[in-house]
Design an enzyme around this catalytic site. Structure first.
Site, mmCIF file in Angstrom:
data_model
loop_
_atom_site.group_PDB
_atom_site.id
_atom_site.type_symbol
_atom_site.label_atom_id
_atom_site.label_comp_id
_atom_site.label_asym_id
_atom_site.label_seq_id
_atom_site.Cartn_x
_atom_site.Cartn_y
_atom_site.Cartn_z
ATOM 1 N N ARG A 1 12.065 5.949 -17.393
ATOM 2 C CA ARG A 1 12.181 6.726 -16.151
ATOM 3 C C ARG A 1 10.823 6.900 -15.452
ATOM 4 O O ARG A 1 10.521 7.948 -14.881
ATOM 5 C CB ARG A 1 12.779 8.122 -16.427
ATOM 6 N N SER B 1 22.027 13.238 -15.170
ATOM 7 C CA SER B 1 21.492 14.033 -16.285
ATOM 8 C C SER B 1 20.264 14.774 -15.787
ATOM 9 O O SER B 1 19.442 14.197 -15.071
ATOM 10 C CB SER B 1 21.059 13.121 -17.431
ATOM 11 N N GLU C 1 14.359 14.895 -15.531
ATOM 12 C CA GLU C 1 14.444 13.521 -15.031
ATOM 13 C C GLU C 1 14.621 13.589 -13.507
ATOM 14 O O GLU C 1 14.141 12.747 -12.760
ATOM 15 C CB GLU C 1 15.671 12.851 -15.667
HETATM 16 C C1 LIG Z 1 26.810 11.016 -11.014
HETATM 17 C C2 LIG Z 1 25.410 10.520 -11.279
HETATM 18 C C3 LIG Z 1 25.174 9.653 -12.340
HETATM 19 C C4 LIG Z 1 23.884 9.175 -12.587
HETATM 20 N N1 LIG Z 1 23.679 8.322 -13.637
HETATM 21 C C5 LIG Z 1 22.445 7.834 -13.861
HETATM 22 C C6 LIG Z 1 22.200 6.912 -14.941
HETATM 23 O O1 LIG Z 1 23.107 6.540 -15.680
HETATM 24 N N2 LIG Z 1 20.940 6.458 -15.124
HETATM 25 C C7 LIG Z 1 19.904 6.819 -14.319
HETATM 26 O O2 LIG Z 1 18.777 6.352 -14.524
HETATM 27 N N3 LIG Z 1 20.093 7.701 -13.305
HETATM 28 C C8 LIG Z 1 21.326 8.190 -13.051
HETATM 29 N N4 LIG Z 1 21.524 9.086 -12.026
HETATM 30 C C9 LIG Z 1 20.379 9.539 -11.218
HETATM 31 C C10 LIG Z 1 20.191 8.750 -9.889
HETATM 32 O O3 LIG Z 1 21.396 8.211 -9.447
HETATM 33 C C11 LIG Z 1 19.191 7.621 -10.031
HETATM 34 O O4 LIG Z 1 17.951 8.136 -10.397
HETATM 35 C C12 LIG Z 1 19.050 6.822 -8.709
HETATM 36 O O5 LIG Z 1 18.440 5.612 -9.011
HETATM 37 C C13 LIG Z 1 18.278 7.567 -7.629
HETATM 38 O O6 LIG Z 1 18.350 6.809 -6.421
HETATM 39 P P1 LIG Z 1 18.388 7.513 -4.999
HETATM 40 O O7 LIG Z 1 18.314 6.442 -3.958
HETATM 41 O O8 LIG Z 1 19.538 8.432 -4.917
HETATM 42 O O9 LIG Z 1 17.021 8.308 -5.033
HETATM 43 P P2 LIG Z 1 16.731 9.774 -4.421
HETATM 44 O O10 LIG Z 1 17.454 10.781 -5.233
HETATM 45 O O11 LIG Z 1 16.953 9.774 -2.964
HETATM 46 O O12 LIG Z 1 15.183 9.884 -4.699
HETATM 47 C C14 LIG Z 1 14.696 9.979 -6.031
HETATM 48 C C15 LIG Z 1 13.177 9.790 -6.001
HETATM 49 O O13 LIG Z 1 12.881 8.464 -5.597
HETATM 50 C C16 LIG Z 1 11.961 8.463 -4.503
HETATM 51 N N5 LIG Z 1 12.310 7.322 -3.652
HETATM 52 C C17 LIG Z 1 13.548 6.998 -3.202
HETATM 53 N N6 LIG Z 1 13.472 5.849 -2.471
HETATM 54 C C18 LIG Z 1 12.175 5.474 -2.473
HETATM 55 C C19 LIG Z 1 11.471 4.373 -1.894
HETATM 56 N N7 LIG Z 1 12.065 3.424 -1.164
HETATM 57 N N8 LIG Z 1 10.145 4.286 -2.106
HETATM 58 C C20 LIG Z 1 9.503 5.229 -2.849
HETATM 59 N N9 LIG Z 1 10.109 6.290 -3.414
HETATM 60 C C21 LIG Z 1 11.430 6.408 -3.234
HETATM 61 C C22 LIG Z 1 12.183 9.809 -3.817
HETATM 62 O O14 LIG Z 1 11.034 10.239 -3.120
HETATM 63 C C23 LIG Z 1 12.483 10.718 -5.001
HETATM 64 O O15 LIG Z 1 11.280 11.186 -5.593
HETATM 65 C C24 LIG Z 1 22.806 9.582 -11.760
HETATM 66 C C25 LIG Z 1 23.059 10.464 -10.689
HETATM 67 C C26 LIG Z 1 24.349 10.930 -10.446
HETATM 68 C C27 LIG Z 1 24.595 11.846 -9.289
#
Ligand SMILES: Cc1cc2nc3c(=O)[nH]c(=O)nc-3n(C[C@H](O)[C@H](O)[C@H](O)COP(=O)(O)OP(=O)(O)OC[C@H]3O[C@@H](n4cnc5c(N)ncnc54)[C@H](O)[C@@H]3O)c2cc1C
Length: 307
Positions: A159, A209, A298
């Site tokens: 992560r 999580s 996380e």
């Molecule tokens: C139901 C559910 C299940 C999930 N299961 C998992 C799992 O199995 N495994 C796992 O690892 N995670 C899981 N997650 C967490 C999440 O989905 C992941 O971390 C996902 O990859 C985040 O992507 P996002 O675009 O939503 O990022 P955001 O939530 O929008 O942003 C997260 C971080 O990334 C940064 N960021 C986003 N885009 C960029 C960019 N282009 N450049 C630089 N920084 C950026 C943001 O500033 C922020 O700090 C889950 C979440 C939910 C709601």
């Protein structure tokens, strides 16, 4: 011309449906718009934060005094086994496309919401696979110029990526995948999606999580020995520690820790970041007292103190 909104409720853009307002908010669809948005932030003396699908965020109820830039650059280009992906592409779309092409390496990530950029930022992973495994190159924007990074230059770890340190905006990511068959990959993906539905039923309001699992090799030997039956894929699940201090089913206001999973905090309707934070902190402290282990979120905490 950018459509910059004032006092925009961030609960609209998070899967948790919690978060106060951003002073300014804009969605961008290409590099020119991103540059324009950053220039706007600089001209107005505002900090900015790029977000993707909002699926890994806990944003304070008081919101943020920043320009929030929602990344919507999307598109995938294929060259043989290589897929070049714009960072705002929805991860699900990339996985489905790779499966259709019979290219293996991303299918175990099926069901993770959000964008490819967000996944790379936190090196998202599931079922023994991570987004960085088949990644070969990233183009990022450092605020002035584009810079290319090889996989080795991204410091990927559990992560973790270099982008958590340098705060560059991830623009484009290239993956080199392995030949397989659509049939096999789609079966693997379907099996995972079914398993995930048990933990994450459709419509659940959560950020995934909350705490990171603990890398087993970093545990004190005595604890690793005592809890060795709980270690999966080389990690001690934070959920098992939280469960042993009674977190399952606990509530505060409209925030509930899932009765079936102690590392899953759910907004039951009108939950607040304050209640979420207090509940998480309480159980992290109980884990610390009982096992001497410090749990780390996380989820990215925005405008909230460190837990
Ligand atoms: C139901 C559910 C299940 C999930 N299961 C998992 C799992 O199995 N495994 C796992 O690892 N995670 C899981 N997650 C967490 C999440 O989905 C992941 O971390 C996902 O990859 C985040 O992507 P996002 O675009 O939503 O990022 P955001 O939530 O929008 O942003 C997260 C971080 O990334 C940064 N960021 C986003 N885009 C960029 C960019 N282009 N450049 C630089 N920084 C950026 C943001 O500033 C922020 O700090 C889950 C979440 C939910 C709601």
């Amino acid at each position: 011309m950018l459509d910059i909104k004032n006092n925009y409720s961030l609960a609209n853009i998070t899967t948790l449906k919690i978060g106060g307002s951003a002073k300014k908010f804009v969605a961008v669809e290409n590099l020119d718009e991103l540059i324009e948005a950053i220039k706007f932030a600089r001209d107005n003396n505002l900090e900015f934060l790029v977000v993707g699908g909002g699926s890994n965020l806990l944003i304070s109820d008081s919101g943020v005094n920043k320009l929030i830039i929602q990344n919507k650059f999307s598109g995938i280009q294929q060259e043989g086994n290589i897929l070049k992906v714009k960072s705002g592409t929805i991860l699900k779309d990339l996985i489905n496309y790779s499966i259709q092409l019979g290219l293996s390496g991303l299918q175990n990530l099926s069901g993770i919401p959000g964008t490819v950029g967000g996944a790379v930022y936190g090196n998202a992973g599931a079922y023994g696979q991570t987004i960085s495994e088949h990644l070969i190159q990233i183009t990022a924007f450092n605020g002035n110029n584009e810079e290319n990074f090889t996989r080795d230059e991204c410091s990927f770890d559990y992560r973790y990526s270099e982008f958590k340190k340098n705060h560059y905006t991830i623009l484009e990511i290239s993956f080199e995948l392995e030949p397989s068959t659509e049939e096999l990959l789609s079966t693997q993906s379907q099996e995972i999606l079914e398993k995930r539905l048990v933990k994450y039923p459709t419509g659940i309001k959560c950020p995934g999580s909350f705490f990171k699992n603990i890398v087993a090799s970093t545990l004190p030997q005595e604890i690793a020995e005592k809890l060795k039956d709980k270690i999966v894929y080389g990690k001690l699940p934070a959920g098992s520690l939280l469960e042993s201090v009674g977190a399952k089913g606990a509530t505060l206001g409209d925030i509930e820790i899932a009765p079936y999973h102690a590392n899953l905090f759910i907004n039951k309707g009108r939950g607040t970041a304050e209640d979420f934070y207090k509940l998480a902190k309480k159980y992290a402290e109980l884990v610390k007292e009982k096992f001497g282990i410090t749990l780390e979120p996380e989820v990215q905490l925005i405008n909230l103190p460190k837990i």
